[in-house]
Design a protein around this motif. Sequence first.
Motif, PDB file in Angstrom:
ATOM      1  N   ARG A  31     -55.980 136.717  44.140  1.00  0.00           N
ATOM      2  CA  ARG A  31     -57.185 136.481  44.728  1.00  0.00           C
ATOM      3  C   ARG A  31     -58.511 136.505  43.609  1.00  0.00           C
ATOM      4  O   ARG A  31     -59.428 135.674  43.495  1.00  0.00           O
ATOM      5  CB  ARG A  31     -57.581 137.343  45.772  1.00  0.00           C
ATOM      6  CG  ARG A  31     -57.027 136.878  47.101  1.00  0.00           C
ATOM      7  CD  ARG A  31     -57.526 137.614  48.250  1.00  0.00           C
ATOM      8  NE  ARG A  31     -56.829 137.267  49.390  1.00  0.00           N
ATOM      9  CZ  ARG A  31     -56.125 137.969  50.374  1.00  0.00           C
ATOM     10  NH1 ARG A  31     -55.751 139.188  50.140  1.00  0.00           N
ATOM     11  NH2 ARG A  31     -55.584 137.277  51.442  1.00  0.00           N
ATOM     12  N   THR A  34     -47.090 139.478  55.538  1.00  0.00           N
ATOM     13  CA  THR A  34     -46.795 140.047  54.166  1.00  0.00           C
ATOM     14  C   THR A  34     -45.952 138.935  53.346  1.00  0.00           C
ATOM     15  O   THR A  34     -45.351 137.867  53.667  1.00  0.00           O
ATOM     16  CB  THR A  34     -45.953 141.248  54.038  1.00  0.00           C
ATOM     17  OG1 THR A  34     -44.580 140.967  54.508  1.00  0.00           O
ATOM     18  CG2 THR A  34     -46.532 142.290  54.849  1.00  0.00           C
ATOM     19  N   TYR A  57     -38.584 140.702  42.090  1.00  0.00           N
ATOM     20  CA  TYR A  57     -39.687 139.492  41.778  1.00  0.00           C
ATOM     21  C   TYR A  57     -39.245 139.043  40.498  1.00  0.00           C
ATOM     22  O   TYR A  57     -39.067 139.690  39.468  1.00  0.00           O
ATOM     23  CB  TYR A  57     -40.715 140.322  41.668  1.00  0.00           C
ATOM     24  CG  TYR A  57     -42.142 139.461  41.556  1.00  0.00           C
ATOM     25  CD1 TYR A  57     -42.347 138.304  42.318  1.00  0.00           C
ATOM     26  CD2 TYR A  57     -43.036 139.600  40.432  1.00  0.00           C
ATOM     27  CE1 TYR A  57     -43.618 137.453  42.289  1.00  0.00           C
ATOM     28  CE2 TYR A  57     -44.056 138.903  40.342  1.00  0.00           C
ATOM     29  CZ  TYR A  57     -44.286 137.773  40.956  1.00  0.00           C
ATOM     30  OH  TYR A  57     -45.450 136.782  40.814  1.00  0.00           O
ATOM     31  N   ASP A  99     -47.472 148.570  47.426  1.00  0.00           N
ATOM     32  CA  ASP A  99     -48.623 148.596  46.430  1.00  0.00           C
ATOM     33  C   ASP A  99     -48.325 147.293  45.472  1.00  0.00           C
ATOM     34  O   ASP A  99     -49.159 146.600  44.970  1.00  0.00           O
ATOM     35  CB  ASP A  99     -48.701 149.798  45.813  1.00  0.00           C
ATOM     36  CG  ASP A  99     -49.176 150.759  46.529  1.00  0.00           C
ATOM     37  OD1 ASP A  99     -49.882 150.446  47.839  1.00  0.00           O
ATOM     38  OD2 ASP A  99     -49.013 152.233  46.360  1.00  0.00           O
ATOM     39  N   PHE A 100     -47.100 147.128  44.907  1.00  0.00           N
ATOM     40  CA  PHE A 100     -46.828 146.175  44.259  1.00  0.00           C
ATOM     41  C   PHE A 100     -47.021 144.690  44.827  1.00  0.00           C
ATOM     42  O   PHE A 100     -47.759 144.051  44.072  1.00  0.00           O
ATOM     43  CB  PHE A 100     -45.256 146.080  43.657  1.00  0.00           C
ATOM     44  CG  PHE A 100     -44.824 144.966  42.794  1.00  0.00           C
ATOM     45  CD1 PHE A 100     -45.228 144.863  41.579  1.00  0.00           C
ATOM     46  CD2 PHE A 100     -44.212 143.989  43.478  1.00  0.00           C
ATOM     47  CE1 PHE A 100     -44.934 143.778  40.634  1.00  0.00           C
ATOM     48  CE2 PHE A 100     -43.882 142.925  42.706  1.00  0.00           C
ATOM     49  CZ  PHE A 100     -44.171 142.833  41.347  1.00  0.00           C
ATOM     50  N   GLY A 138     -53.884 140.636  45.510  1.00  0.00           N
ATOM     51  CA  GLY A 138     -55.129 141.041  44.689  1.00  0.00           C
ATOM     52  C   GLY A 138     -55.305 140.266  43.336  1.00  0.00           C
ATOM     53  O   GLY A 138     -56.499 139.605  43.303  1.00  0.00           O
ATOM     54  N   ASP A 139     -54.321 140.241  42.685  1.00  0.00           N
ATOM     55  CA  ASP A 139     -54.402 139.517  41.290  1.00  0.00           C
ATOM     56  C   ASP A 139     -54.561 137.991  41.457  1.00  0.00           C
ATOM     57  O   ASP A 139     -55.452 137.355  40.645  1.00  0.00           O
ATOM     58  CB  ASP A 139     -53.114 139.641  40.192  1.00  0.00           C
ATOM     59  CG  ASP A 139     -53.110 141.250  40.049  1.00  0.00           C
ATOM     60  OD1 ASP A 139     -53.903 141.950  39.913  1.00  0.00           O
ATOM     61  OD2 ASP A 139     -52.113 141.575  39.238  1.00  0.00           O
ATOM     62  N   SER A 185     -49.175 144.116  47.347  1.00  0.00           N
ATOM     63  CA  SER A 185     -50.624 143.901  47.656  1.00  0.00           C
ATOM     64  C   SER A 185     -51.350 143.739  46.236  1.00  0.00           C
ATOM     65  O   SER A 185     -52.198 142.710  46.117  1.00  0.00           O
ATOM     66  CB  SER A 185     -51.244 145.202  48.250  1.00  0.00           C
ATOM     67  OG  SER A 185     -51.313 146.367  47.467  1.00  0.00           O
ATOM     68  N   GLY A 186     -50.767 144.309  44.887  1.00  0.00           N
ATOM     69  CA  GLY A 186     -51.417 143.848  43.700  1.00  0.00           C
ATOM     70  C   GLY A 186     -51.268 142.738  43.320  1.00  0.00           C
ATOM     71  O   GLY A 186     -51.963 141.904  42.788  1.00  0.00           O
ATOM     72  N   LEU A 187     -49.933 142.009  43.798  1.00  0.00           N
ATOM     73  CA  LEU A 187     -49.695 140.556  43.680  1.00  0.00           C
ATOM     74  C   LEU A 187     -50.807 139.587  44.121  1.00  0.00           C
ATOM     75  O   LEU A 187     -51.372 138.611  43.642  1.00  0.00           O
ATOM     76  CB  LEU A 187     -48.353 140.042  43.966  1.00  0.00           C
ATOM     77  CG  LEU A 187     -47.182 140.501  43.344  1.00  0.00           C
ATOM     78  CD1 LEU A 187     -45.913 140.011  43.931  1.00  0.00           C
ATOM     79  CD2 LEU A 187     -47.055 140.211  41.885  1.00  0.00           C
ATOM     80  N   SER A 201     -42.305 147.901  46.391  1.00  0.00           N
ATOM     81  CA  SER A 201     -43.408 148.685  47.021  1.00  0.00           C
ATOM     82  C   SER A 201     -44.464 147.849  47.712  1.00  0.00           C
ATOM     83  O   SER A 201     -44.817 146.671  47.146  1.00  0.00           O
ATOM     84  CB  SER A 201     -43.825 149.601  46.187  1.00  0.00           C
ATOM     85  OG  SER A 201     -44.865 148.961  45.436  1.00  0.00           O
TER      86      SER A 201
END
Length: 141
Positions: A14, A60, A83, A4-5, A11-12, A7-9, A2
Amino acid sequence: MSPDFLSGLVGDARADGITGFVAAAVVTDADRVLLQRRKPDDFMGGMWEIPSGKVEDGETILEALHRETAEETGLTIEMVNGYVGYFDYPNSRGGTTREFNFAVTVAKTEPAVLTEHDAHQWALLGDLPEVSDAVRKLIAP
């Protein structure tokens, strides 16, 4: 996988102060993994590694994964199977790079066409050549 998954990677990473991002492919064929050897005059020359490369601005992680695998090996990713984790390392700009690693299958395993490395091999998972500790932990059984 996804958005969201993914972008979470990022975000974490950063939030952890990571300044560079790399996408890497763990390409397997039965009990073998595709490895490439760095050219002798490169940083860490002679070390074997999995196909990987920088995530460019506006790209991406999965776009970089597909592009870098094709650029470095000439092989086309058929499916991203999952992943498998990350590891961090110091980069040449004084920051830290995070390598995001994905298990993939390719449409065909040969011919591999190398552009940045001087050799490749399909190594048995239980008999790996000289790879970094981080790569060994990632792919060893």
